[in-house]
Write an enzyme that holds these catalytic residues in place. Structure first.
Site, mmCIF file in Angstrom:
data_model
loop_
_atom_site.group_PDB
_atom_site.id
_atom_site.type_symbol
_atom_site.label_atom_id
_atom_site.label_comp_id
_atom_site.label_asym_id
_atom_site.label_seq_id
_atom_site.Cartn_x
_atom_site.Cartn_y
_atom_site.Cartn_z
ATOM 1 C CB THR A 135 -0.926 0.017 1.229
ATOM 2 O OG1 THR A 135 -1.723 -1.171 1.227
ATOM 3 C CG2 THR A 135 -1.837 1.237 1.204
ATOM 4 C CE LYS A 160 -6.435 -1.361 -0.669
ATOM 5 N NZ LYS A 160 -7.042 -2.332 0.259
ATOM 6 C CG ASP A 191 -8.981 1.499 -0.605
ATOM 7 O OD1 ASP A 191 -10.152 1.919 -0.742
ATOM 8 O OD2 ASP A 191 -8.602 0.862 0.401
ATOM 9 C CG ASP A 244 -13.045 -2.581 1.886
ATOM 10 O OD1 ASP A 244 -13.473 -3.475 2.647
ATOM 11 O OD2 ASP A 244 -12.018 -1.946 2.130
ATOM 12 C CB ILE A 298 -3.260 -1.137 10.861
ATOM 13 C CG1 ILE A 298 -3.386 -0.183 9.679
ATOM 14 C CG2 ILE A 298 -1.814 -1.152 11.351
ATOM 15 C CD1 ILE A 298 -2.493 -0.519 8.491
ATOM 16 C CG ASP A 321 -4.469 -4.913 1.013
ATOM 17 O OD1 ASP A 321 -3.261 -4.608 0.950
ATOM 18 O OD2 ASP A 321 -5.351 -4.146 1.460
ATOM 19 C CG ASP A 323 0.265 -3.832 2.691
ATOM 20 O OD1 ASP A 323 -0.821 -4.096 3.242
ATOM 21 O OD2 ASP A 323 0.459 -2.763 2.087
#
Length: 373
Positions: A135, A160, A191, A244, A298, A321, A323
């Site tokens: 990201t 992203k 996003d 999302d 997170i 996704d 990361d």
């Protein structure tokens, strides 16, 4: 195999670089860690970070739901009756999807350990290796372009890019700067985190299409509740649109799918309430011919390990996704998934394969209430 105890801990790990989106800026990954102990000695782990602006869950609400609702509900129950337990969890309290996800992870961890299988194999075993994107946080176009180039140089090939925080013209400049910096060497997905209005989203995406910026997909361009707006964007651009924040439950997913309001769905365990509910969404989407991404908040490597096991187990999950642990200043989990740049593999252990959580980052949950005052 019965549950004999459920314990919670407060964890906090600094990020090495602030994470910025249209909704928030994060500098410390805070989380509630859950430990489920069974009468045969098996221990299952789960976690739930507070993401007020998306799930509405706080540290205190997560800890309270687990301690005051799920602990008395589940203690003494048999792990082997999983479907009944998940039904009890879902019915016991409205919302609180992050707390439900943490308990769900831990129960799945226990069950897979009892079966002697890695969790992704226990759940279906479709893949044994996946690849994550990385990201790019919202900053100036120049900063974002430099960050994007650094991530490509570090072995990532899907970016992203966060947009939607300010003027759309600035977002377009951000994407132009990134594409010029990285060339055609990677996929770029956007996003907007609900940051655009429907008509301006269509205008912006069309302009990016005309400029040849080659955007793979745009995630949640409009407000979560605005399915008409989401459908309007989907129908008026060529770029695939991903839902999302519009999809928490299987019922949300059904509405999006039946109305063809999006081309793709992003499943997150913290929205769905755990793996059990996430599986339902993935299967429903597959019946409509709609592919899914699995993403995260997170989280530490603990929560991402659970999400990665789920994602790898399902044929219809085609994008990842994961990361978040790479953004943290330290790894508090011994075991779990293994990163090799963008590639994620699974260790040979059963369940989540988590061996230990670093106690230096764990605190008594009483400190949660001091933190949130």
């Amino acid at each position: 195999m019965k549950i004999v105890s459920i314990d919670t801990y407060y964890g906090a790990v600094p990020l090495h670089t602030p994470f910025k989106t249209a909704l928030r800026t994060v500098t410390v990954a805070e989380t509630v860690i859950v430990k489920v102990t069974c009468d045969n000695g098996i221990i299952g782990w789960g976690e739930a970070p507070p993401t007020h602006v998306i799930t509405g869950d706080s540290l205190a609400s997560i800890e309270s739901a687990i301690t005051n609702v799920f602990k008395p509900l589940l203690t003494g129950e048999s792990i082997t009756e999983r479907d009944r337990l998940f039904a009890l969890i879902n019915k016991a309290i409205v919302g609180n999807t992050s707390a439900k996800a943490a308990i769900d992870m831990a129960l799945h961890d226990c069950a897979a350990q009892q079966a002697g299988l890695p969790l992704h194999v226990f759940l279906g075993g479709y893949r044994d290796e996946i690849e994550t994107d990385y990201t790019v946080s919202v900053n100036t176009p120049e900063e974002m372009a430099a960050d994007a180039k650094a991530y490509i140089n570090n072995g990532f090939n899907v970016l992203k890019v966060k947009v939607g925080k300010d003027q759309i013209s600035t977002d377009i400049e951000r994407i132009k700067a990134i594409r010029e910096k990285v060339g055609d060497s990677c996929l770029i997905r956007l996003d907007a985190n609900q940051g655009w209005r429907p008509k301006e989203a269509v205008s912006a995406i069309r302009k990016m299409e005309d400029l040849g910026l080659d955007i793979e997909l745009v995630e949640q361009p409009v407000l979560a509740h605005d399915l008409k707006g989401l459908k309007y964007v989907t129908e008026n651009v060529d770029t695939p649109i991903m839902a999302d924040e519009s999809v928490f439950s299987i019922y949300d997913a059904r509405e999006v799918l039946e109305t063809a309001s999006a081309d793709l769905i992003n499943i997150k365990l913290m929205k769905a309430g755990g793996i059990h509910q996430a599986m339902k969404i993935a299967n429903l989407a597959e019946s409509f011919g709609v592919e899914c991404m699995v993403g995260s908040m997170i989280e530490t490597k603990l929560g991402i390990t659970a999400a990665a096991h789920f994602a790898a187990s399902q044929k219809n999950v085609t994008r990842y996704d994961f990361d978040a642990p790479l953004m943290l200043a330290d790894d508090i989990v011994s075991g779990g998934i293994i990163y090799n740049e963008r590639k994620i593999t699974f260790n040979s252990g059963s369940g989540l394969g988590v061996k230990e959580i670093d106690g230096n980052y764990l605190h008594d949950t009483k400190s949660i209430y001091a933190v949130e005052k």
